[in-house]
Design an enzyme around this catalytic site. Structure first.
Site, PDB file in Angstrom:
ATOM      1  N   ASN A 152     -11.789 -10.968  48.845  1.00 46.93           N
ATOM      2  CA  ASN A 152     -12.450  -9.824  49.485  1.00 46.93           C
ATOM      3  C   ASN A 152     -11.830  -8.468  49.148  1.00 46.93           C
ATOM      4  OD1 ASN A 152     -10.447 -11.015  51.082  1.00 46.93           O
ATOM      5  ND2 ASN A 152     -11.136  -9.923  52.895  1.00 46.93           N
ATOM      6  N   LYS A 175      -1.608 -16.216  42.335  1.00 50.18           N
ATOM      7  CA  LYS A 175      -2.812 -17.022  42.079  1.00 50.18           C
ATOM      8  C   LYS A 175      -3.968 -16.297  42.766  1.00 50.18           C
ATOM      9  CE  LYS A 175      -5.926 -20.257  42.334  1.00 50.18           C
ATOM     10  NZ  LYS A 175      -6.951 -19.255  42.687  1.00 50.18           N
ATOM     11  N   GLU A 250      -2.205 -15.669  56.420  1.00 52.34           N
ATOM     12  CA  GLU A 250      -3.157 -14.693  56.969  1.00 52.34           C
ATOM     13  C   GLU A 250      -4.535 -15.341  56.848  1.00 52.34           C
ATOM     14  OE1 GLU A 250      -5.776 -12.765  57.633  1.00 52.34           O
ATOM     15  OE2 GLU A 250      -5.519 -11.219  56.092  1.00 52.34           O
ATOM     16  N   CYS A 284     -11.198  -9.702  57.013  1.00 54.18           N
ATOM     17  CA  CYS A 284     -10.574 -10.622  57.974  1.00 54.18           C
ATOM     18  C   CYS A 284     -10.583 -10.035  59.375  1.00 54.18           C
ATOM     19  CB  CYS A 284      -9.154 -10.942  57.525  1.00 54.18           C
ATOM     20  SG  CYS A 284      -8.202  -9.493  57.122  1.00 54.18           S
TER      21      CYS A 284
HETATM   22  O1  TXE Z   1     -11.290 -19.225  50.796  1.00 49.88           O
HETATM   23  P1  TXE Z   1     -10.079 -20.162  50.413  1.00 49.88           P
HETATM   24  P2  TXE Z   1     -12.698 -18.988  50.109  1.00 49.88           P
HETATM   25  C1  TXE Z   1     -12.555 -17.101  54.827  1.00 49.88           C
HETATM   26  C2  TXE Z   1     -14.008 -16.745  55.051  1.00 49.88           C
HETATM   27  C3  TXE Z   1     -14.678 -17.428  53.918  1.00 49.88           C
HETATM   28  C4  TXE Z   1     -13.831 -18.652  53.727  1.00 49.88           C
HETATM   29  C5  TXE Z   1     -13.930 -19.309  52.381  1.00 49.88           C
HETATM   30  O2  TXE Z   1     -14.424 -17.274  56.281  1.00 49.88           O
HETATM   31  O3  TXE Z   1     -15.997 -17.777  54.223  1.00 49.88           O
HETATM   32  O4  TXE Z   1     -12.537 -18.191  53.957  1.00 49.88           O
HETATM   33  O5  TXE Z   1     -13.515 -18.430  51.350  1.00 49.88           O
HETATM   34  C6  TXE Z   1      -6.956 -20.668  46.928  1.00 49.88           C
HETATM   35  N1  TXE Z   1      -3.983 -24.841  47.293  1.00 49.88           N
HETATM   36  N2  TXE Z   1     -11.815 -16.017  54.220  1.00 49.88           N
HETATM   37  O6  TXE Z   1     -13.333 -20.258  49.663  1.00 49.88           O
HETATM   38  O7  TXE Z   1     -10.528 -21.516  50.007  1.00 49.88           O
HETATM   39  C7  TXE Z   1      -8.216 -20.129  46.302  1.00 49.88           C
HETATM   40  O8  TXE Z   1      -8.227 -20.402  44.922  1.00 49.88           O
HETATM   41  C8  TXE Z   1      -3.654 -23.579  46.999  1.00 49.88           C
HETATM   42  C9  TXE Z   1     -10.938 -15.309  55.093  1.00 49.88           C
HETATM   43  O9  TXE Z   1     -12.531 -17.929  49.103  1.00 49.88           O
HETATM   44  O10 TXE Z   1      -9.181 -20.071  51.557  1.00 49.88           O
HETATM   45  C10 TXE Z   1      -8.096 -18.664  46.657  1.00 49.88           C
HETATM   46  O11 TXE Z   1      -7.200 -18.022  45.757  1.00 49.88           O
HETATM   47  N3  TXE Z   1      -4.562 -22.590  46.922  1.00 49.88           N
HETATM   48  C11 TXE Z   1      -9.898 -14.580  54.315  1.00 49.88           C
HETATM   49  C12 TXE Z   1      -7.479 -18.673  48.050  1.00 49.88           C
HETATM   50  O12 TXE Z   1      -6.882 -19.975  48.166  1.00 49.88           O
HETATM   51  C13 TXE Z   1      -5.846 -22.877  47.190  1.00 49.88           C
HETATM   52  C14 TXE Z   1     -10.409 -13.833  53.118  1.00 49.88           C
HETATM   53  C15 TXE Z   1      -8.461 -18.480  49.189  1.00 49.88           C
HETATM   54  O13 TXE Z   1      -9.442 -19.468  49.126  1.00 49.88           O
HETATM   55  C16 TXE Z   1      -6.243 -24.194  47.503  1.00 49.88           C
HETATM   56  C17 TXE Z   1     -11.349 -14.609  52.359  1.00 49.88           C
HETATM   57  C18 TXE Z   1      -5.244 -25.196  47.567  1.00 49.88           C
HETATM   58  N4  TXE Z   1      -5.508 -26.454  47.896  1.00 49.88           N
HETATM   59  C19 TXE Z   1     -12.024 -15.659  52.925  1.00 49.88           C
HETATM   60  N5  TXE Z   1      -7.582 -24.176  47.721  1.00 49.88           N
HETATM   61  C20 TXE Z   1      -9.049 -13.696  55.168  1.00 49.88           C
HETATM   62  N6  TXE Z   1      -7.990 -14.247  55.757  1.00 49.88           N
HETATM   63  O14 TXE Z   1      -9.280 -12.529  55.292  1.00 49.88           O
HETATM   64  C21 TXE Z   1      -8.006 -22.906  47.536  1.00 49.88           C
HETATM   65  N7  TXE Z   1      -6.956 -22.112  47.204  1.00 49.88           N
END
Ligand code: TXE
Length: 492
Positions: A152, A175, A250, A284
């Site tokens: 985001n 990453k 976070e 977030c």
């Molecule tokens: O998040 P992910 P996504 C929330 C929001 C959104 C949901 C899904 O609700 O709809 O998350 O978004 C890495 N080991 N937020 O799919 O899966 C991945 O490659 C290590 C809230 O994007 O949490 C990416 O770099 N890393 C949030 C990062 O994790 C892993 C902001 C985030 O991906 C992994 C964005 C693993 N096993 C979305 N799997 C906020 N806190 O503000 C994935 N990743």
């Protein structure tokens, strides 16, 4: 077609597998770049490089002031290239150029602030209860840090992690999200230009499930700092626990924005609208639950929807656009899915409620700004993070009920209070279970103020002096200044 390699040990390299994956422009839904698709081999190469840089390279020989100077230089380079980096962010995540330009102009402050802090981390002399010893403490870098960021606000989220980690003297493997890797790979060119030695900052790209576990389970990684979903956060915690890594999490939220009848209603309407519709709700700290006191509920909803309807949707590169597309195809589907859920749960649709296609929105992944009223706090639309332009409005009678509703959620990242009663402002800020409380404002953040969640929104702080402690470990040193070293077999 633009191609982005990974950055490991001071070099741009292909993935070990030679594979690439596509990156999409959310405004058109079309591929605009390809990114190296890393896997466990690349993760290992990057961690080894970071570990060498930490233990053998010139980085470990620099004074804290020299590290700070490098960080200042990096801040200057980001300021120089702010427009270019902002445009890449727009390509990758579809956020508005107006917002991204502002964000990129602000990001250098993280490198200046933490660069300045690098040589002000002082230990203490402990006035011991024993004679003949001198005891002092040292703050040392925790080690190799893995920084995992979401899509985001890629470069802002990275600054939250990278700036304190570098100031502390750590080395880092970044990453970025597979949806938005390009800006981080452009940024790392500036890290090189600033003069950081090879291996101090590395970027491994690829899918979370393919690269992630190799990083979060690597024995040479000391700390993982993560921003993303709570589900992924839990998986990372489990992986990190096996090798006892420190973690900062976070994990988003479901933040209440509470408006009392005694508030300045004009300000509160602006705060509520920007709280949920800025960045199309993909933040977030989105104020996704709007709690309105009964007596102002109807007029507030009327005026809020009237204002939200004036928002112009369309090309994120146009300075006239006020709401852009959803950043990823799966997120677009998720947001629309939650709108259906809310309708089925019986929430009343006050505006929006579907995808926005055609006209200014073209083929992009747009969702209309959506407001549901009559929401019960037990509904999924009030409990789960949508991460899109969808507002749930909930009525309350008095302060006690507002607090009960506001806190009745498993998240605790942010909370807003709108009131002209100073006593109520203090009472609410004390009793709201959230890492940040805003009174008569919303969504303010600064590199100087600690940021992070309560409850399922995570733990550990980013920003402010508290953030650097996340990347330091404390050592206690004892010096014998004259105490006799006793024979252990002679009873005293
Ligand atoms: O998040 P992910 P996504 C929330 C929001 C959104 C949901 C899904 O609700 O709809 O998350 O978004 C890495 N080991 N937020 O799919 O899966 C991945 O490659 C290590 C809230 O994007 O949490 C990416 O770099 N890393 C949030 C990062 O994790 C892993 C902001 C985030 O991906 C992994 C964005 C693993 N096993 C979305 N799997 C906020 N806190 O503000 C994935 N990743």
């Amino acid at each position: 077609m633009k191609k982005y390699q990974m950055y490991i040990d001071g070099k741009f390299v292909d993935a070990a597998s030679g594979k690439w994956f596509d990156s999409y422009y959310p405004f058109t839904g079309k591929v605009w770049a390809q990114v190296a698709q890393g896997d466990a081999q690349d993760a290992d190469r990057a961690v080894e490089a970071a570990h060498r840089a930490l233990t053998q390279g010139p980085w470990s020989q620099l004074t804290a002031s020299q590290r700070g100077l490098l960080m200042h230089k990096l801040g200057d380079l980001v300021a120089r290239d702010a427009r270019r980096l902002a445009e890449i962010e727009v390509q990758d995540n579809g956020k508005l150029i107006a917002e991204m330009q502002g964000q990129l102009n602000y990001i250098p402050q993280w490198y200046y602030y933490f660069g300045g802090l690098a040589d002000k981390i002082e230990g203490a002399v402990i006035p011991l209860d024993k004679k003949g010893y001198f005891n002092f403490t040292r703050h040392e870098p925790v080690g190799v840090v893995v920084a995992i960021t979401a899509w985001n606000s890629p470069l802002l989220l990275l600054a939250y992690k990278l700036a304190p980690a570098l100031a502390a003297g750590c080395t880092v493997v970044v990453k970025p999200s597979e949806f938005t890797s390009a800006s981080t790979l452009e940024f790392v060119k500036l890290v090189e230009e600033a003069g950081f030695p090879p291996g101090v900052v590395n970027v491994v790209t690829g899918f979370g499930k393919e690269v992630g576990p190799a990083l979060t389970g690597h024995p040479k990684v000391a700390k993982v700092s993560f921003t993303g979903s709570d589900a992924t956060g839990r998986a990372i915690n489990e992986a990190a626990a096996k090798t006892l890594k420190r973690v900062t999490m976070e994990l988003g939220g479901k933040s209440p924005n509470v408006v009392f009848a005694d508030a300045n209603i004009d300000d509160a309407i602006n705060g509520a609208v920007s709280g949920i519709f800025a960045a199309a709700g993909q933040t977030c700290i989105a104020g996704s639950r709007l709690l309105l006191q009964e007596s102002v509920h109807d007029q507030f909803v009327e005026r809020l929807t009237a204002l939200a309807k004036t928002a112009r949707m369309g090309d994120p590169m146009s300075m006239q656009t006020q709401i852009g597309p959803i950043a990823t195809q799966p997120q677009y589907q998720k947001v629309l899915g939650y709108i259906d859920i809310a309708k089925k749960e019986g929430a009343a649709l006050a505006m929006g409620g579907s995808a926005a296609a055609g006209g200014e929105c073209g083929e992009g992944w747009f969702v209309q700004p959506t407001v549901f009223t009559g929401v019960k706090n037990s509904m999924r639309i009030a409990q789960e993070e949508v991460f899109g332009p969808v507002l749930s409005v909930i009525k309350f009678k008095d302060e006690e009920e507002a607090l009960a509703i506001a806190n009745d959620v498993r998240f605790g990242l942010g909370a807003g209070v709108w009131t002209s009663d100073i006593g109520r402002a203090f009472r609410m800020s004390e009793r709201l279970q959230a890492g940040t409380v805003w009174v008569n404002t919303y969504r303010a953040v600064s590199y100087m103020s600690p940021f992070g969640g309560y409850k399922d929104s995570g733990f550990g702080k980013e920003n402010g002096i508290a953030a650097i402690r996340e990347y330091l470990q404390l050592k206690s040193v004892w010096i014998n200044t004259g105490a006799a070293t006793a024979n252990p077999f002679v009873m005293r």
